[in-house]
Every structure is written in structure tokens, then in C-alpha cells.
Design a protein around this motif. Structure first.
Motif, PDB file in Angstrom:
ATOM      1  N   SER A   9       0.823  -1.208   0.000  1.00  0.00           N
ATOM      2  CA  SER A   9       0.000   0.000   0.000  1.00  0.00           C
ATOM      3  C   SER A   9       0.859   1.260   0.000  1.00  0.00           C
ATOM      4  CB  SER A   9      -0.933   0.005   1.215  1.00  0.00           C
ATOM      5  OG  SER A   9      -0.198  -0.108   2.421  1.00  0.00           O
ATOM      6  N   ALA A  10       2.166   1.100   0.189  1.00  0.00           N
ATOM      7  CA  ALA A  10       3.099   2.227   0.150  1.00  0.00           C
ATOM      8  C   ALA A  10       4.496   1.676  -0.115  1.00  0.00           C
ATOM      9  CB  ALA A  10       3.070   3.007   1.464  1.00  0.00           C
ATOM     10  N   SER A  11       5.392   2.554  -0.496  1.00  0.00           N
ATOM     11  CA  SER A  11       6.765   2.146  -0.795  1.00  0.00           C
ATOM     12  C   SER A  11       7.580   1.988   0.485  1.00  0.00           C
ATOM     13  CB  SER A  11       7.440   3.186  -1.691  1.00  0.00           C
ATOM     14  OG  SER A  11       6.776   3.309  -2.922  1.00  0.00           O
ATOM     15  N   SER A  12       8.672   1.246   0.378  1.00  0.00           N
ATOM     16  CA  SER A  12       9.645   1.169   1.463  1.00  0.00           C
ATOM     17  C   SER A  12      11.040   1.264   0.866  1.00  0.00           C
ATOM     18  CB  SER A  12       9.498  -0.139   2.252  1.00  0.00           C
ATOM     19  OG  SER A  12       9.912  -1.245   1.473  1.00  0.00           O
ATOM     20  N   GLY A  13      11.992   1.676   1.686  1.00  0.00           N
ATOM     21  CA  GLY A  13      13.368   1.791   1.235  1.00  0.00           C
ATOM     22  C   GLY A  13      13.819   3.240   1.164  1.00  0.00           C
ATOM     23  N   PRO A  14      15.126   3.456   1.058  1.00  0.00           N
ATOM     24  CA  PRO A  14      16.129   2.395   0.881  1.00  0.00           C
ATOM     25  C   PRO A  14      16.457   1.648   2.178  1.00  0.00           C
ATOM     26  CG  PRO A  14      17.203   4.537   0.962  1.00  0.00           C
ATOM     27  CD  PRO A  14      15.731   4.802   0.995  1.00  0.00           C
ATOM     28  N   GLU A  15      16.506   0.322   2.065  1.00  0.00           N
ATOM     29  CA  GLU A  15      16.978  -0.543   3.145  1.00  0.00           C
ATOM     30  C   GLU A  15      18.398  -0.965   2.779  1.00  0.00           C
ATOM     31  OE1 GLU A  15      15.349  -1.037   5.801  1.00  0.00           O
ATOM     32  OE2 GLU A  15      13.311  -0.418   5.257  1.00  0.00           O
ATOM     33  N   GLU A  16      19.346  -0.708   3.668  1.00  0.00           N
ATOM     34  CA  GLU A  16      20.759  -0.882   3.310  1.00  0.00           C
ATOM     35  C   GLU A  16      21.374  -2.137   3.916  1.00  0.00           C
ATOM     36  OE1 GLU A  16      24.988   1.624   3.391  1.00  0.00           O
ATOM     37  OE2 GLU A  16      23.098   2.576   3.981  1.00  0.00           O
ATOM     38  N   LEU A  17      22.191  -2.795   3.100  1.00  0.00           N
ATOM     39  CA  LEU A  17      22.987  -3.939   3.537  1.00  0.00           C
ATOM     40  C   LEU A  17      24.406  -3.729   3.025  1.00  0.00           C
ATOM     41  CD1 LEU A  17      22.989  -6.921   4.746  1.00  0.00           C
ATOM     42  CD2 LEU A  17      22.771  -7.664   2.370  1.00  0.00           C
ATOM     43  N   LYS A  18      25.400  -3.958   3.889  1.00  0.00           N
ATOM     44  CA  LYS A  18      26.796  -3.848   3.485  1.00  0.00           C
ATOM     45  C   LYS A  18      27.444  -5.223   3.551  1.00  0.00           C
ATOM     46  CE  LYS A  18      27.461   0.962   4.907  1.00  0.00           C
ATOM     47  NZ  LYS A  18      28.243   1.905   5.763  1.00  0.00           N
ATOM     48  N   GLU A  19      28.167  -5.562   2.496  1.00  0.00           N
ATOM     49  CA  GLU A  19      28.804  -6.869   2.417  1.00  0.00           C
ATOM     50  C   GLU A  19      30.154  -6.728   1.726  1.00  0.00           C
ATOM     51  OE1 GLU A  19      29.185 -10.901   3.158  1.00  0.00           O
ATOM     52  OE2 GLU A  19      27.559  -9.571   3.793  1.00  0.00           O
ATOM     53  N   LYS A  20      31.238  -6.882   2.503  1.00  0.00           N
ATOM     54  CA  LYS A  20      32.609  -6.830   1.975  1.00  0.00           C
ATOM     55  C   LYS A  20      32.852  -5.591   1.117  1.00  0.00           C
ATOM     56  CE  LYS A  20      33.276 -11.835   2.058  1.00  0.00           C
ATOM     57  NZ  LYS A  20      33.606 -13.057   1.273  1.00  0.00           N
ATOM     58  N   THR A 109      29.079 -16.223  -6.610  1.00  0.00           N
ATOM     59  CA  THR A 109      27.664 -16.342  -6.963  1.00  0.00           C
ATOM     60  C   THR A 109      26.780 -16.576  -5.739  1.00  0.00           C
ATOM     61  OG1 THR A 109      27.987 -18.699  -7.437  1.00  0.00           O
ATOM     62  CG2 THR A 109      28.152 -17.170  -9.294  1.00  0.00           C
ATOM     63  N   GLY A 110      27.241 -17.410  -4.816  1.00  0.00           N
ATOM     64  CA  GLY A 110      26.452 -17.662  -3.614  1.00  0.00           C
ATOM     65  C   GLY A 110      26.322 -16.426  -2.748  1.00  0.00           C
ATOM     66  N   GLY A 111      27.422 -15.701  -2.593  1.00  0.00           N
ATOM     67  CA  GLY A 111      27.395 -14.485  -1.790  1.00  0.00           C
ATOM     68  C   GLY A 111      26.518 -13.414  -2.402  1.00  0.00           C
ATOM     69  N   LEU A 112      26.573 -13.303  -3.733  1.00  0.00           N
ATOM     70  CA  LEU A 112      25.718 -12.329  -4.417  1.00  0.00           C
ATOM     71  C   LEU A 112      24.244 -12.656  -4.212  1.00  0.00           C
ATOM     72  CD1 LEU A 112      27.439 -11.692  -7.876  1.00  0.00           C
ATOM     73  CD2 LEU A 112      26.978 -10.002  -6.092  1.00  0.00           C
ATOM     74  N   ALA A 113      23.889 -13.913  -4.423  1.00  0.00           N
ATOM     75  CA  ALA A 113      22.489 -14.315  -4.285  1.00  0.00           C
ATOM     76  C   ALA A 113      21.975 -14.038  -2.877  1.00  0.00           C
ATOM     77  CB  ALA A 113      22.326 -15.794  -4.630  1.00  0.00           C
ATOM     78  N   ARG A 114      22.799 -14.331  -1.871  1.00  0.00           N
ATOM     79  CA  ARG A 114      22.380 -14.077  -0.488  1.00  0.00           C
ATOM     80  C   ARG A 114      22.218 -12.584  -0.233  1.00  0.00           C
ATOM     81  NH1 ARG A 114      25.940 -18.342   0.400  1.00  0.00           N
ATOM     82  NH2 ARG A 114      27.674 -16.923   0.814  1.00  0.00           N
ATOM     83  N   ALA A 115      23.143 -11.785  -0.737  1.00  0.00           N
ATOM     84  CA  ALA A 115      23.077 -10.341  -0.503  1.00  0.00           C
ATOM     85  C   ALA A 115      21.841  -9.726  -1.154  1.00  0.00           C
ATOM     86  CB  ALA A 115      24.341  -9.670  -1.033  1.00  0.00           C
ATOM     87  N   TYR A 116      21.567 -10.116  -2.395  1.00  0.00           N
ATOM     88  CA  TYR A 116      20.382  -9.573  -3.072  1.00  0.00           C
ATOM     89  C   TYR A 116      19.101 -10.053  -2.398  1.00  0.00           C
ATOM     90  CZ  TYR A 116      22.842  -7.315  -6.904  1.00  0.00           C
ATOM     91  OH  TYR A 116      23.627  -6.456  -7.649  1.00  0.00           O
ATOM     92  N   SER A 117      19.088 -11.309  -1.997  1.00  0.00           N
ATOM     93  CA  SER A 117      17.907 -11.854  -1.332  1.00  0.00           C
ATOM     94  C   SER A 117      17.650 -11.150  -0.004  1.00  0.00           C
ATOM     95  CB  SER A 117      18.091 -13.360  -1.103  1.00  0.00           C
ATOM     96  OG  SER A 117      16.990 -13.903  -0.413  1.00  0.00           O
ATOM     97  N   GLU A 118      18.692 -10.984   0.802  1.00  0.00           N
ATOM     98  CA  GLU A 118      18.531 -10.362   2.117  1.00  0.00           C
ATOM     99  C   GLU A 118      18.109  -8.902   1.996  1.00  0.00           C
ATOM    100  OE1 GLU A 118      22.073 -10.941   4.370  1.00  0.00           O
ATOM    101  OE2 GLU A 118      22.001 -13.133   4.198  1.00  0.00           O
ATOM    102  N   THR A 119      18.681  -8.196   1.025  1.00  0.00           N
ATOM    103  CA  THR A 119      18.324  -6.789   0.852  1.00  0.00           C
ATOM    104  C   THR A 119      16.878  -6.648   0.393  1.00  0.00           C
ATOM    105  OG1 THR A 119      20.615  -6.349   0.198  1.00  0.00           O
ATOM    106  CG2 THR A 119      19.011  -4.611  -0.199  1.00  0.00           C
TER     107      THR A 119
END
Length: 206
Positions: A9-20, A109-119
Motif C-alpha cells: 500500500s506504500a513504498s519502502s526503502g532504501p533498506e541498506e545492507l553492506k557486504e565486503k 555467486t552464492g554471496g551475491l544471491a544471499r546479498a540480493y535476497s537479504e536486501t
């Protein structure tokens, strides 16, 4: 599909995640059609024009449109994980996007997938949502001799016609009914009108 679905019903973000050293910014934006989703993406690309990647996924309920993009990341490491977060929460009419600023260290590839998924998950879970009841629209055309039967069935299903048109040879009734009750309504209508003879039923676009 189910009679009830959920959308933000409304937008959210930016939600930030930092990885390496890399920064990931997640967004969830309401989008009721492909055009709204693409326009929101364009605005994100302009706002974060210096980002390394703007990956996304969206699901549009009308037409069941689903699209995702890795935007230059290794295949399957960004768009699909983002899409899975929308599916996990069963959200439609929504664009989930993750902006990445590369920090100089490859994540694999595994780290990327986890980072995008978590964010994406942070953005999806941070957005308010609402339930939407799905309706179907019909046009019923029938002779005056069946007007009583049609009105009786509409009354049985507590339907108030949106419009009734009287013509030279018969009548036309326009109505809306919840998707989950539509099949039962049409079946009852055919039974009451002796197999539906003389009744022309047309499902209208939304």
C-alpha cells in the motif's frame, strides 16, 4: 488464482545492507501495471545513476506479468533471488529493486544471491500491505421474458447491477461479482433460465 491477493500500500526503502565493501540498497514500490513498474525503475536508475547495478523483479496481478533482471550480474544471482522474496510474501502489483555499489571485493555467486535476497527481504518486510478482493465483470443480455429469473438470481447472490439497459428486443445487465463466486453464479443462472437459452453472457475486461 485466489479471490484475495496482497499488494504493497506504500513504498519502502532504501533498506541498506553492506557486504565486503559493497553497498546494497533495497526498495519495494507499488506498481499496478507494467508501465508503472518500468517508470519506477527508470526513476531509480536516474536517482542512482552512479550505481554499479540496479537489479529488480516485479509481479503484476492483472495478466500475471512476472519479470526479473540481473542487470549485468552473473545469471541467476540477483533477479531470481529478488523475485523469490516477492513470492515468499505472495505480493503482487509490486516492484522490488536492489541497487548495488561495488566495493572492490567479489562476493561469488552464492554471496551475491544471499546479498540480493537479504536486501530485497528487508524492503519487502518493511512495506505496509493491503488485501485486494478480485472481481469479475459480466454483461448479461436476455429477452424481457427472462427478466424476472435474472433478477431473482442476482438477488440470491446479493448482486446490485452496475447498469441495466432496456432495448427494443431485450435487456442488458452489467454486474460485478467476486471471482470465487462467479462460477456458482453462472451455473445457477443457467439452471434458472432453463439451460441459459436466450441468455448471452460476456465476461468483460477489468
Amino acid at each position: 488464482m485466489e479471490n484475495l491477493y496482497y499488494r504493497p500500500s506504500a513504498s519502502s526503502g532504501p533498506e541498506e545492507l553492506k557486504e565486503k565493501g559493497s553497498r546494497f540498497l533495497g526498495f519495494l514500490i507499488p506498481a499496478k501495471n507494467r508501465e508503472e513498474a518500468e517508470e519506477a525503475l527508470e526513476q531509480l536508475r536516474k536517482r542512482y545513476h552512479d550505481a554499479t547495478h540496479v537489479c529488480f523483479a516485479y509481479r503484476i496481478r492483472r495478466g500475471e506479468i512476472v519479470r526479473s533482471s540481473d542487470d549485468g550480474e552473473p545469471s541467476g544471482t540477483a533477479g531470481v533471488p529478488i523475485l523469490q522474496e516477492l513470492k515468499r510474501e505472495d505480493l503482487w502489483d509490486a516492484l522490488a529493486a536492489v541497487v548495488r555499489y561495488y566495493g572492490g571485493v567479489k562476493l561469488g555467486t552464492g554471496g551475491l544471491a544471499r546479498a540480493y535476497s537479504e536486501t530485497a527481504r528487508l524492503a519487502v518486510q518493511g512495506a505496509p500491505r493491503e488485501g485486494v478482493v478480485v472481481f469479475k465483470r459480466f454483461s448479461l443480455r436476455y429477452p424481457y421474458a427472462l427478466a424476472g429469473e435474472v433478477a431473482s438470481v442476482c438477488g440470491r447472490f446479493n448482486l446490485s447491477p452496475k447498469r441495466v439497459i432496456q432495448g427494443m428486443e431485450g435487456m442488458e445487465t452489467l454486474l460485478e461479482i467476486e471471482e470465487k463466486r462467479a462460477e456458482s453464479f453462472l451455473r445457477t443462472l443457467k439452471e434458472v433460465t432453463r439451460g441459459g437459452e436466450g441468455v448471452v453472457i460476456e465476461e468483460l475486461s477489468q
